[in-house]
Design an enzyme around this catalytic site. Structure first.
Site, PDB file in Angstrom:
ATOM      1  CG  ASP A   1      46.034  42.972  27.829  1.00  0.00           C
ATOM      2  OD1 ASP A   1      46.298  44.112  27.437  1.00  0.00           O
ATOM      3  OD2 ASP A   1      45.249  42.191  27.255  1.00  0.00           O
TER       4      ASP A   1
ATOM      5  CG  ASP B   1      43.698  36.751  33.352  1.00  0.00           C
ATOM      6  OD1 ASP B   1      42.506  36.576  33.142  1.00  0.00           O
ATOM      7  OD2 ASP B   1      44.292  37.822  33.167  1.00  0.00           O
TER       8      ASP B   1
ATOM      9  CG  ASP C   1      39.285  35.895  26.967  1.00  0.00           C
ATOM     10  OD1 ASP C   1      40.055  35.676  27.916  1.00  0.00           O
ATOM     11  OD2 ASP C   1      38.867  37.028  26.678  1.00  0.00           O
TER      12      ASP C   1
ATOM     13  CD  GLU D   1      38.287  39.404  23.881  1.00  0.00           C
ATOM     14  OE1 GLU D   1      38.875  40.069  23.009  1.00  0.00           O
ATOM     15  OE2 GLU D   1      38.316  39.713  25.074  1.00  0.00           O
TER      16      GLU D   1
ATOM     17  CD  GLU E   1      42.394  37.655  25.605  1.00  0.00           C
ATOM     18  OE1 GLU E   1      41.224  37.537  25.222  1.00  0.00           O
ATOM     19  OE2 GLU E   1      42.758  38.461  26.474  1.00  0.00           O
ATOM     20  CD  GLU E   2      45.520  35.724  29.677  1.00  0.00           C
ATOM     21  OE1 GLU E   2      46.695  36.097  29.848  1.00  0.00           O
ATOM     22  OE2 GLU E   2      44.570  36.518  29.612  1.00  0.00           O
TER      23      GLU E   2
ATOM     24  CG  LEU F   1      38.829  35.069  34.585  1.00  0.00           C
ATOM     25  CD1 LEU F   1      37.657  34.098  34.540  1.00  0.00           C
ATOM     26  CD2 LEU F   1      39.674  34.796  35.794  1.00  0.00           C
ATOM     27  CG  ASP F   2      36.411  39.031  28.124  1.00  0.00           C
ATOM     28  OD1 ASP F   2      37.309  39.313  27.322  1.00  0.00           O
ATOM     29  OD2 ASP F   2      35.433  39.750  28.341  1.00  0.00           O
TER      30      ASP F   2
HETATM   31  P1  FDP Z   1      39.821  43.653  30.196  1.00  0.00           P
HETATM   32  O1  FDP Z   1      40.723  44.690  29.594  1.00  0.00           O
HETATM   33  O2  FDP Z   1      39.366  43.975  31.590  1.00  0.00           O
HETATM   34  O3  FDP Z   1      40.334  42.236  30.083  1.00  0.00           O
HETATM   35  O4  FDP Z   1      39.039  42.022  26.254  1.00  0.00           O
HETATM   36  C1  FDP Z   1      39.345  42.690  27.337  1.00  0.00           C
HETATM   37  C2  FDP Z   1      38.324  43.620  27.967  1.00  0.00           C
HETATM   38  O5  FDP Z   1      38.453  43.664  29.333  1.00  0.00           O
HETATM   39  C3  FDP Z   1      36.851  43.280  27.662  1.00  0.00           C
HETATM   40  O6  FDP Z   1      36.312  42.329  28.524  1.00  0.00           O
HETATM   41  C4  FDP Z   1      36.179  44.620  27.832  1.00  0.00           C
HETATM   42  O7  FDP Z   1      34.961  44.716  27.137  1.00  0.00           O
HETATM   43  C5  FDP Z   1      37.201  45.578  27.309  1.00  0.00           C
HETATM   44  O8  FDP Z   1      38.469  44.923  27.443  1.00  0.00           O
HETATM   45  C6  FDP Z   1      37.232  46.853  28.082  1.00  0.00           C
HETATM   46  O9  FDP Z   1      38.145  47.732  27.486  1.00  0.00           O
HETATM   47  P2  FDP Z   1      38.239  49.275  27.902  1.00  0.00           P
HETATM   48  O10 FDP Z   1      38.791  49.330  29.291  1.00  0.00           O
HETATM   49  O11 FDP Z   1      39.160  49.874  26.889  1.00  0.00           O
HETATM   50  O12 FDP Z   1      36.862  49.866  27.815  1.00  0.00           O
END
Ligand code: FDP
Length: 324
Positions: A52, A58, A102, A266, A81-82, A104-105
């Site tokens: 990502d 983050d 994590d 998570e 996570e980072e 900044l989720d």
């Molecule tokens: P993000 O990619 O914005 O970091 O774990 C990552 C996460 O967000 C979750 O917070 C979120 O529920 C999920 O991914 C969203 O994924 P989609 O865009 O595939 O729905």
């Protein structure tokens, strides 16, 4: 502190670690609130271990949490996570706790002013204190967590956590800079009114998952049709469902059999929170808290929320697996 008194053997270190996390949360919250004003928004140009794009905020949150705990003597190792691997605390400062987080989720939502969160999971060290802490301390089954929770940077900043004696929510009062108990003993409704899933993945799901989501959407005799709510920010989606009742799903699909969400940072911490609030969390077959992690950044399908709804999903998926 009130719960600490229930444990005469407690040294106060866990309370202090939670307090360290509160300090990190206040610093991150301040930065999130000012994000549109400072030059901190946007991608940093680097990728994290899961591929990502890392956001500047983050990385700020990642370092803030680590700095808040690393030299306190309460933590021996952190894994985020980072970061690619775990970060071992300086030898002479290694305490008895392990912190997985994590920072900044939901970070793809940072630039558009949508709620994001920090998730944390705390274990006790299992390696000998005579040597350095290591990976074995991080790769523990979710049931062994001694505390877990999250900080939600939403319309207000909230800390929600459990130490295995119920779930409690505290709201940050920015005028005094303290988290105040606003949601004691949170119980999640047994049946949810919302379902939360990224339905654009529909064509990549198994027929079983499609059946579950179709039932949540349209009702099927056993359950009533639900309203859809999906922010795409796990902490925010989870928190809404925890309080109002609902089920969140991120199943595996043809792109990734294990889905998108990480077990240690998570799924496991949110599973402990939801179970303590009367709900359930599963990978579709087994409780999330019983999954034994094999590696740090392991992903898992994740279905979490109100008990009846998660049970329903498990039953439909089990029936799907029975050979005709
Ligand atoms: P993000 O990619 O914005 O970091 O774990 C990552 C996460 O967000 C979750 O917070 C979120 O529920 C999920 O991914 C969203 O994924 P989609 O865009 O595939 O729905």
């Amino acid at each position: 502190m009130e719960q600490e008194r229930l444990h005469p053997e407690a040294t106060g270190e866990l309370s202090n670690l939670l307090y360290d996390l509160c300090l990190a949360a206040k610093i991150i919250s301040r930065q999130v609130r000012r994000a549109g004003l400072t030059d901190i928004l946007g991608g940093s140009g680097t990728l994290n271990v899961s591929g990502d794009l890392q956001q500047k905020l983050d990385m700020f949150a990642n370092e803030t949490v680590r700095n808040a705990v690393q030299h306190t003597g309460r933590v021996c190792i952190t894994a985020s996570e980072e970061d690619e691997g775990p970060v071992v605390c300086p030898r002479e400062e290694q305490g008895k706790y392990v912190l997985l987080y994590d920072p900044l989720d939901g970070s793809t939502n940072i630039d558009v002013n949508v709620s994001i969160g920090t998730i944390f999971s705390i274990h006790k060290r299992v390696t000998s204190p005579k040597g350095d802490a290591g990976l074995a301390d991080c790769l523990q089954v979710g049931r062994k967590q001694v505390a877990a929770g999250y900080i939600l940077y939403g319309s207000s900043t909230m800390l929600v956590y459990t130490t295995g004696q119920g779930v409690h929510g505290f709201t940050l009062d920015p005028t005094i800079g303290e988290f105040l108990l606003s949601h004691p003993d949170i119980r999640t409704p047994p049946v949810g009114k919302y379902y939360s899933v990224n339905e654009s993945n529909w064509n990549r799901w198994t027929p079983g998952v499609q059946r579950v989501v179709a039932a949540f959407k349209n009702g099927d005799g056993r359950i009533q049709a639900k309203n859809a709510r999906y922010i795409g920010s796990l902490v925010a989606d989870f928190h809404r469902n925890l309080i109002s009742g609902g089920v969140f799903l991120y199943p595996g699909d043809t792109r990734s059999a294990e889905g998108k969400l990480r077990l240690l940072y998570e799924a496991a911490p949110l599973a402990l929170v939801v179970e303590q609030a009367g709900g359930l969390a599963t990978d579709g077959q087994r409780p999330i808290l019983d999954l034994v992690p094999k590696h740090l950044h392991q992903k898992t399908p994740f279905i979490v929320g109100s008990k009846a709804d998660v049970q329903f999903a498990v039953e439909v998926l089990a029936a799907e697996r029975v050979p005709a």
